[in-house]
Motif scaffolding. Sequence first.
Motif, PDB file in Angstrom:
ATOM      1  N   PRO A  96       0.568  -1.125   0.029  1.00 52.67           N
ATOM      2  CA  PRO A  96       0.112  -0.066  -0.051  1.00 52.67           C
ATOM      3  C   PRO A  96       0.728   1.296  -0.169  1.00 52.67           C
ATOM      4  N   LYS A 146       0.486   4.817  -2.373  1.00 52.72           N
ATOM      5  CA  LYS A 146       0.193   5.835  -1.709  1.00 52.72           C
ATOM      6  C   LYS A 146       1.458   7.043  -2.140  1.00 52.72           C
ATOM      7  N   LEU A 171       8.316  -6.606   3.672  1.00 56.98           N
ATOM      8  CA  LEU A 171       7.874  -5.398   4.476  1.00 56.98           C
ATOM      9  C   LEU A 171       6.530  -6.034   5.524  1.00 56.98           C
ATOM     10  N   ALA A 185      -6.914 -11.068   6.914  1.00 61.06           N
ATOM     11  CA  ALA A 185      -6.810 -11.813   5.476  1.00 61.06           C
ATOM     12  C   ALA A 185      -5.772 -10.946   4.874  1.00 61.06           C
ATOM     13  N   GLY A 186      -5.556  -9.793   5.112  1.00 60.03           N
ATOM     14  CA  GLY A 186      -4.624  -8.895   4.393  1.00 60.03           C
ATOM     15  C   GLY A 186      -3.194  -9.363   4.621  1.00 60.03           C
ATOM     16  N   ALA A 187      -2.133  -8.633   3.976  1.00 57.81           N
ATOM     17  CA  ALA A 187      -0.798  -8.995   3.894  1.00 57.81           C
ATOM     18  C   ALA A 187      -0.301  -9.156   5.131  1.00 57.81           C
ATOM     19  N   GLY A 192      -1.734  -8.526   8.019  1.00 58.72           N
ATOM     20  CA  GLY A 192      -2.649  -9.395   8.997  1.00 58.72           C
ATOM     21  C   GLY A 192      -2.598 -10.806   8.925  1.00 58.72           C
ATOM     22  N   LEU A 196     -10.787 -10.554  12.550  1.00 58.56           N
ATOM     23  CA  LEU A 196     -11.903  -9.663  11.840  1.00 58.56           C
ATOM     24  C   LEU A 196     -11.380  -9.547  10.366  1.00 58.56           C
ATOM     25  N   VAL A 197     -12.317  -9.839   9.498  1.00 62.27           N
ATOM     26  CA  VAL A 197     -12.072  -9.726   7.859  1.00 62.27           C
ATOM     27  C   VAL A 197     -13.124  -9.092   7.287  1.00 62.27           C
ATOM     28  N   SER A 198     -12.877  -8.639   6.045  1.00 60.62           N
ATOM     29  CA  SER A 198     -13.848  -7.703   5.246  1.00 60.62           C
ATOM     30  C   SER A 198     -14.808  -8.788   4.492  1.00 60.62           C
ATOM     31  N   ARG A 199     -14.632  -9.943   4.219  1.00 58.57           N
ATOM     32  CA  ARG A 199     -15.475 -10.706   3.286  1.00 58.57           C
ATOM     33  C   ARG A 199     -15.584 -12.335   3.718  1.00 58.57           C
ATOM     34  N   THR A 220      -4.880  -3.549  11.499  1.00 52.95           N
ATOM     35  CA  THR A 220      -4.224  -3.224  10.339  1.00 52.95           C
ATOM     36  C   THR A 220      -4.787  -2.327   9.427  1.00 52.95           C
ATOM     37  N   ALA A 261      -2.117   1.470  10.551  1.00 49.78           N
ATOM     38  CA  ALA A 261      -2.585   2.203   9.728  1.00 49.78           C
ATOM     39  C   ALA A 261      -2.115   3.639   9.623  1.00 49.78           C
ATOM     40  N   GLN A 264       5.734   1.784  13.329  1.00 46.13           N
ATOM     41  CA  GLN A 264       6.451   2.095  12.063  1.00 46.13           C
ATOM     42  C   GLN A 264       7.310   1.045  11.608  1.00 46.13           C
ATOM     43  N   VAL A 265       7.283   0.250  10.586  1.00 39.30           N
ATOM     44  CA  VAL A 265       8.110  -0.622  10.307  1.00 39.30           C
ATOM     45  C   VAL A 265       9.642  -0.244  10.069  1.00 39.30           C
TER      46      VAL A 265
HETATM   47  N1  LIG Z   1       2.960   1.524   9.459  1.00 35.86           N
HETATM   48  C1  LIG Z   1       3.750   0.625   8.947  1.00 35.86           C
HETATM   49  O1  LIG Z   1       5.015   0.601   9.267  1.00 35.86           O
HETATM   50  C2  LIG Z   1       3.189  -0.293   7.983  1.00 35.86           C
HETATM   51  C3  LIG Z   1       3.629  -1.191   7.409  1.00 35.86           C
HETATM   52  C4  LIG Z   1       2.862  -2.037   6.591  1.00 35.86           C
HETATM   53  C5  LIG Z   1       1.519  -1.755   6.044  1.00 35.86           C
HETATM   54  N2  LIG Z   1       1.085  -0.608   6.623  1.00 35.86           N
HETATM   55  C6  LIG Z   1      -0.244  -0.049   6.380  1.00 35.86           C
HETATM   56  O2  LIG Z   1      -1.120  -1.060   6.805  1.00 35.86           O
HETATM   57  C7  LIG Z   1      -2.191  -1.212   6.079  1.00 35.86           C
HETATM   58  C8  LIG Z   1      -2.398  -2.809   5.656  1.00 35.86           C
HETATM   59  O3  LIG Z   1      -1.333  -3.174   4.902  1.00 35.86           O
HETATM   60  P1  LIG Z   1      -1.379  -4.486   4.207  1.00 35.86           P
HETATM   61  O4  LIG Z   1      -0.128  -4.549   3.271  1.00 35.86           O
HETATM   62  O5  LIG Z   1      -1.523  -5.509   5.100  1.00 35.86           O
HETATM   63  O6  LIG Z   1      -2.612  -4.177   3.213  1.00 35.86           O
HETATM   64  P2  LIG Z   1      -3.735  -5.360   2.638  1.00 35.86           P
HETATM   65  O7  LIG Z   1      -2.996  -6.374   2.308  1.00 35.86           O
HETATM   66  O8  LIG Z   1      -4.571  -4.543   1.823  1.00 35.86           O
HETATM   67  O9  LIG Z   1      -4.512  -5.764   4.165  1.00 35.86           O
HETATM   68  C9  LIG Z   1      -5.475  -4.795   4.644  1.00 35.86           C
HETATM   69  C10 LIG Z   1      -6.733  -5.831   4.983  1.00 35.86           C
HETATM   70  O10 LIG Z   1      -7.638  -5.141   5.824  1.00 35.86           O
HETATM   71  C11 LIG Z   1      -8.880  -5.428   5.213  1.00 35.86           C
HETATM   72  N3  LIG Z   1     -10.045  -4.167   5.492  1.00 35.86           N
HETATM   73  C12 LIG Z   1      -9.847  -3.051   5.166  1.00 35.86           C
HETATM   74  N4  LIG Z   1     -11.132  -2.512   5.574  1.00 35.86           N
HETATM   75  C13 LIG Z   1     -11.601  -3.478   6.266  1.00 35.86           C
HETATM   76  C14 LIG Z   1     -12.988  -3.169   7.090  1.00 35.86           C
HETATM   77  N5  LIG Z   1     -13.679  -2.344   7.106  1.00 35.86           N
HETATM   78  N6  LIG Z   1     -13.429  -4.284   7.765  1.00 35.86           N
HETATM   79  C15 LIG Z   1     -12.744  -5.706   7.705  1.00 35.86           C
HETATM   80  N7  LIG Z   1     -11.469  -5.571   7.105  1.00 35.86           N
HETATM   81  C16 LIG Z   1     -10.812  -4.681   6.390  1.00 35.86           C
HETATM   82  C17 LIG Z   1      -8.555  -5.648   3.693  1.00 35.86           C
HETATM   83  O11 LIG Z   1      -9.804  -6.201   2.991  1.00 35.86           O
HETATM   84  P3  LIG Z   1      -9.938  -6.699   1.610  1.00 35.86           P
HETATM   85  O12 LIG Z   1      -8.958  -8.098   1.499  1.00 35.86           O
HETATM   86  O13 LIG Z   1     -11.135  -6.982   1.314  1.00 35.86           O
HETATM   87  O14 LIG Z   1      -9.176  -5.555   0.963  1.00 35.86           O
HETATM   88  C18 LIG Z   1      -7.435  -6.361   3.709  1.00 35.86           C
HETATM   89  O15 LIG Z   1      -7.539  -7.801   3.879  1.00 35.86           O
HETATM   90  C19 LIG Z   1      -2.006  -0.199   4.872  1.00 35.86           C
HETATM   91  O16 LIG Z   1      -2.938   0.921   5.094  1.00 35.86           O
HETATM   92  C20 LIG Z   1      -0.563  -0.086   5.044  1.00 35.86           C
HETATM   93  O17 LIG Z   1      -0.305   1.208   4.273  1.00 35.86           O
HETATM   94  C21 LIG Z   1       1.656   0.344   7.653  1.00 35.86           C
END
Ligand SMILES: NC(=O)c1ccc[n+]([C@@H]2O[C@H](COP(=O)([O-])OP(=O)(O)OC[C@H]3O[C@@H](n4cnc5c(N)ncnc54)[C@H](OP(=O)(O)O)[C@@H]3O)[C@@H](O)[C@H]2O)c1
Length: 302
Positions: free
Chosen positions: A42, A46, A127, A153-155, A157, A174-177, A210, A229, A249-250
């Motif tokens: 992500p 961004k 990452l 179910a995200g990367a 998470g 907690l998952v979205s789908r 996440t 987030a 922060q990673v």
């Molecule tokens: N702070 C840091 O160092 C750091 C490091 C890594 C990532 N991040 C941030 O963390 C977030 C997640 O990263 P990621 O790579 O894991 O992204 P990702 O693979 O898109 O995972 C996010 C997960 O959250 C789910 N989700 C989103 N909205 C939801 C809702 N309302 N209810 C239930 N589930 C929901 C998504 O569902 P779907 O599968 O349906 O899309 C997806 O499975 C991003 O914003 C990223 O920028 C920050």
Amino acid sequence: MRAIRIDRFGGPDVLNVREVEEPTGPGPGQVLVRTVATSINPVDDKTREGAIGEGTPPLPMTLGWDLAGVVVDGGSTGRQAGERVVAMSHQLGTGLGTWADLVVVPAGALASAPTAVSLVEAATLPLPGLAALQTLDWLAVSAGERLLVAGAAGAVGGLALQLAVTRNVRVDALVSRERQVGLAEEYGAEFATTDRSALKNRHYDAVFDTFGAFVTDAVADHGRYASIATQAGEVPDLSARGVRTTVNQVREDGAGLEELVRLVDRGLLRLRVDSTFSLHQIRAAHEHFGRGGLDGKVTVAF
Ligand SMILES: NC(=O)c1ccc[n+]([C@@H]2O[C@H](COP(=O)([O-])OP(=O)(O)OC[C@H]3O[C@@H](n4cnc5c(N)ncnc54)[C@H](OP(=O)(O)O)[C@@H]3O)[C@@H](O)[C@H]2O)c1
């Protein structure tokens, strides 16, 4: 060599494959790596859009944090040419993007690649894996404690859930789908739901958030709540209930990456690839990423 560059912010059409100068070999403590694969996170999306704001490296820039490849020159680090490696480069902090044929990486950010999976699969680990590991370490959940992972179910998470299970933590998800419920259960969740109201008052020792769910009514008094987030802002102040909070922060961390690689090789961490694009399909890869509904990571093969 080729690099995926942007010279302005915007949609996927600002991405270009450019011929750029090769790095001049590794400096002290650095390793020169030939990239085999990377993945889209992500933060790349961004950064391309210009949504990060302050702290974004200057344009033009090479994007990319994840790297899976082969050592070309280990310099004085002890890494040998031909070794398969993975690394995370903190592209926002250093400007060193991994979406290039050759990348110079600090040896301390590298780990040997897993042997049980391809380098394309391995490129999905750095990452998200480090974000999962470092945030779980902050949460300090121990065996028998109860953890909620929001976005399981995200990367990040999905890896956080599996990692916590290897530590004998009891995890809910907690998952979205609906179709992600089964996946979370396969990863070892005791209870998985799409309904956040079902989590209220379940008194989790810790919550790993996440996506900025801020399910603060799910955490026990005196518990811990970590969000990654960044763009969703601070976690609400829960100090009156004795709950410690953070937005984590990673960081680059080769030793942490080695730990993750060992778990992949033991079959305890599953990596999921949604799709693989070639370097020249980078715009299509970003469009696919941006549409969402993914079943794993979007990878790019060099
Ligand atoms: N702070 C840091 O160092 C750091 C490091 C890594 C990532 N991040 C941030 O963390 C977030 C997640 O990263 P990621 O790579 O894991 O992204 P990702 O693979 O898109 O995972 C996010 C997960 O959250 C789910 N989700 C989103 N909205 C939801 C809702 N309302 N209810 C239930 N589930 C929901 C998504 O569902 P779907 O599968 O349906 O899309 C997806 O499975 C991003 O914003 C990223 O920028 C920050």
